[in-house]
Design an enzyme around this catalytic site. Structure first.
Site, PDB file in Angstrom:
ATOM      1  CG  ASP A 165      -2.036  -1.001   1.083  1.00 36.82           C
ATOM      2  OD1 ASP A 165      -2.141  -1.627   0.007  1.00 36.82           O
ATOM      3  OD2 ASP A 165      -2.785  -1.195   2.056  1.00 36.82           O
ATOM      4  CG  HIS A 175       5.651   0.185  -3.401  1.00 38.62           C
ATOM      5  ND1 HIS A 175       5.732  -0.980  -2.681  1.00 38.62           N
ATOM      6  CD2 HIS A 175       6.922   0.634  -3.540  1.00 38.62           C
ATOM      7  CE1 HIS A 175       6.997  -1.236  -2.410  1.00 38.62           C
ATOM      8  NE2 HIS A 175       7.741  -0.271  -2.911  1.00 38.62           N
TER       9      HIS A 175
END
Ligand code: PAF
Length: 283
Positions: free
Chosen positions: A39, A41
């Site tokens: 999450d 990224h």
């Protein structure tokens, strides 16, 4: 609805794809990654999408930033899941070179960053790291020629190093830092969290708690020494082996005598079993 991003694996395909994306002067954001996307990224990609017309994500597990004793071979590689996540975010392009495309035979040039790269934090424990990062990031910037590039604040020293790199080498890229995404209990998202056992996972949020405690003491006017001593006690009693817990100048990463001497950042690195975690928070 997800739309498959264009996937390119060699430089000539990349150039053609970029020419296609750049029609009508569309702006381009690059999100450099080593894959194993989580999450954190995804939040970088979302920020990139807000700031540019087109978004490219690079996925390359860069061998030159790992020491021979480190986890290059076992670093999590989750290609199919990564592509699905990027498709769901409607990323335009995935740049996925192999090691030969990035470092062809005879490759002989390395960037040796100074300044924040020699702050005595990560560089003390991973002396090869920032040379490898700076070299690959400079290559990614010249290959993709983005207008902006988004990096996570989670790797704060890296963020300072690549910001300086872009400026010093006139790479024409604006580097933007994106806030660290945390689990509900405070653990910062990291591709290496998968290495933690269930017991280690329960102890891991202590790093964040300790930094918040240090921050609270500094805000209350306490000395850096006393605040760090309190944080160290918390971290070591949760079973971590501490590499460093430091309060540094938020931009230069220089040591501070007092929290009043500049915008500060608390940075920590510690090992829990075999897993090394790093994290940081700001003022
Ligand atoms: O932060 C990372 O994932 C890597 O260090 C980077 C910036 C993609 C360079 O390999």
């Amino acid at each position: 609805m997800s739309r498959s991003p264009l996937i390119v694996r060699n430089l000539s395909a990349l150039r053609r794809a970029l020419d296609g994306l750049r029609v009508r002067k569309a702006s381009l954001a690059l999100v450099p990654t080593m894959g194993a996307l989580h999450d954190g990224h995804v939040s970088l990609v979302r920020l990139a999408k807000r700031r540019a017309d087109k978004v490219a994500v690079s996925i390359f597990v860069n061998p030159t930033q790992f020491a021979p004793t480190e986890d290059f071979g076992s670093y999590p590689r989750t290609w199919k899941e990564d592509v699905a996540k990027l498709a769901a975010e409607k990323v335009d392009l995935i740049w996925h070179p192999d090691a030969k495309a990035m470092y062809p035979d005879g490759f002989a040039t390395r960037i040796v960053p100074e300044g924040a790269a020699l702050a005595g934090l990560e560089d003390r424990y991973r002396p090869q790291f920032f040379g490898g990062v700076a070299t690959v990031v400079a290559k990614l910037f010249t290959q993709c020629r983005p207008d902006i590039a988004v990096f996570g604040e989670k790797d704060y020293q890296q963020l300072r190093v690549v910001t300086q790199l872009a400026r010093d080498l006139d790479l024409g890229v604006r580097v933007i830092g994106s806030r660290t995404v945390r689990k509900r209990d405070g653990l910062a998202m990291s591709s290496r969290n998968v290495y933690l056992s269930a017991e280690e996972r329960r102890a891991a949020p202590t790093l964040y708690k300790a930094m918040k405690e240090v921050a609270g003491r500094l805000r209350a006017g306490g000395s850096i020494e006393a605040a760090v001593a309190g944080g160290t006690e918390l971290i070591t009693s949760a079973g971590f082996v501490l590499d460093y817990l430091e309060v540094r100048h938020a931009e230069t990463l220089a040591p501070l005598a007092s929290a009043k001497d500049g915008p500060w950042r608390i940075l920590v690195a510690a090992k829990l079993g075999k897993t090394r975690l790093i994290d940081n928070i700001g003022a």
